[in-house]
Design a protein around this motif. Structure first.
Motif, PDB file in Angstrom:
ATOM      1  N   SER A   1       0.879   4.038  -3.046  1.00 19.03           N
ATOM      2  CA  SER A   1       0.553   5.214  -2.829  1.00 19.03           C
ATOM      3  C   SER A   1       1.925   6.281  -3.142  1.00 19.03           C
ATOM      4  O   SER A   1       1.478   7.545  -3.530  1.00 19.03           O
TER       5      SER A   1
ATOM      6  N   ILE B   1       0.701  -1.207  -0.086  1.00 18.10           N
ATOM      7  CA  ILE B   1      -0.057   0.256  -0.131  1.00 18.10           C
ATOM      8  C   ILE B   1       0.870   1.088   0.095  1.00 18.10           C
ATOM      9  O   ILE B   1       0.620   2.299  -0.693  1.00 18.10           O
TER      10      ILE B   1
ATOM     11  N   GLN C   1       2.166   6.840  -6.827  1.00 19.71           N
ATOM     12  CA  GLN C   1       0.828   7.502  -7.500  1.00 19.71           C
ATOM     13  C   GLN C   1       1.189   8.884  -7.087  1.00 19.71           C
ATOM     14  O   GLN C   1       0.726   9.972  -7.920  1.00 19.71           O
ATOM     15  N   LEU C   2       1.589   9.283  -5.977  1.00 16.23           N
ATOM     16  CA  LEU C   2       1.886  10.681  -5.498  1.00 16.23           C
ATOM     17  C   LEU C   2       3.023  11.305  -6.160  1.00 16.23           C
ATOM     18  O   LEU C   2       2.974  12.398  -6.525  1.00 16.23           O
TER      19      LEU C   2
END
Ligand code: UDP
Ligand code: MG
Length: 335
Positions: free
Chosen positions: A291, A287, A294-295
């Motif tokens: 993330s 996770i 993605q950031l």
């Protein structure tokens, strides 16, 4: 000087009596001490080398006495003129303003701090007279710089060579001579993010390099701190490359593949051995990992969107607080 000058004026013919043969454009930020010296050196070099010349200084919102020194120099010597920005807009913009206000058949861009030896202009002129329109100075060494700055520059040029869509000549900087044709081409470029090193190369034209040695700074200190250099480097890369955006895509593809393989692995293992693992740590790690990716990707897109925003606002590139020594001439309206 011509009375009026349409914004898209056709290039004047070389040797036209009302325009100087050569304009020297100098971006100036807190260089009060250097300017008189610079003018002296230019006089020594240029008187006799060209039929006529002018010095166009762009005061980039200096806080020392730079503007009063410029007023004084312009009053003493009609060849000196200056525009003064309403605030500090940065060297790149100052150069753009200088090109807007220079009227010579050729324009030399140089620093005010005498790190660009005026004598090199003679060799620029030789090349220009041979028919080269875009003559750039190539620094032969970076000895005067800290190793950190040197390595940073090296890494940047390597990155740019690998990912940039335009080829930057080795060691070429802002010290250069541009023919009127090149100046007009540069002035026609609309972008707000001015990474001039890239733009000079992008416009093309017959180009030649002239090696020169960077001199020591005569007065004051360099205005470029590392943070400024980093943001400058990113500006350059993002104006001339969409690779950062593609990196996000590639990373996405690779990670998706990895995820598919992992899913397959867990599927087979469950089928053959059943499940007994809670798998909590791997869940958290994945996770966090995703993330993060993605950031980063969002951030990259954001940088480009920010740049698009800056371009579409179409604010003027610079604001002029005062013009010095332009009384007799009419100049183009800034973009
Ligand atoms: N300069 C400018 N605006 C700025 C910073 C610098 O016009 O915000 C000018 C400065 O006066 C000088 C040239 O750009 O004429 C190069 O600056 P500097 O010598 O500080 O840079 P370095 O030689 O260290 O690259
Ligand atoms: Mg310098």
């Amino acid at each position: 000087m011509p009375e009026t000058q349409a914004p898209s004026a056709t290039p004047p013919t070389r040797g036209h009596s009302s325009r100087p043969e050569l304009s020297v454009v100098v971006p100036v930020y807190n260089e009060a001490e250097s300017l008189p010296l610079l003018l002296e050196r230019l006089k020594q070099v240029l008187d006799g080398a060209v039929t006529s010349w002018e010095l166009v200084c762009v005061d980039d919102g200096s806080r020392d006495g730079t503007l009063s020194v410029l007023r004084l120099l312009a009053a003493q010597d009609r060849r000196v003129s200056a525009v003064s920005f309403s605030r500090n807009f940065g060297k790149e913009i100052a150069i753009a303003a200088g090109l807007d206000h220079a009227s010579g058949d050729a324009v030399v861009i140089m620093d005010a701090d005498l790190q660009h030896p005026p004598e090199t202009i003679l060799r620029f002129l030789e090349k220009w007279r041979e028919g080269y329109l875009n003559v750039y100075g190539q620094r032969s060494d970076r000895d005067g710089e800290t190793p950190l700055k040197r390595n940073f520059a090296k890494a940047f040029y390597r990155l740019f060579a690998r990912f940039g869509e335009t080829e930057l000549p080795e060691g070429a900087g802002d010290f250069r001579l541009l023919d009127r044709k090149v100046v007009d081409a540069l002035r026609a470029l609309p972008e707000r993010a001015r990474f001039s090193k890239g733009l000079y190369a992008w416009v093309g034209f017959r180009s030649a390099g002239v090696p020169f040695e960077v001199a020591e700074r005569e007065h004051g200190v360099s205005k470029f701190r590392y943070r400024k250099l980093f943001s400058f480097a990113f500006d350059g890369l993002s104006s001339f490359s969409t690779v950062p955006l593609k990196i996000a895509t590639w990373a996405g593809v690779v990670i998706a593949l990895l995820a598919a393989l992992t899913a397959l692995f867990f599927l087979l293992r469950t089928l053959f051995f059943g499940t007994d693992l809670p798998g909590f740590p791997s869940l958290i790690v994945s996770i966090m990992f995703f993330s993060g990716i993605q950031l980063v990707s969002l951030g990259m897109i954001g940088e480009y969107v920010g740049r698009i925003f800056a371009e579409v606002k179409r604010r003027p590139l610079y604001l002029i607080g005062e013009r010095v020594g332009f009384d007799a001439r009419t100049v183009d309206h800034p973009r």
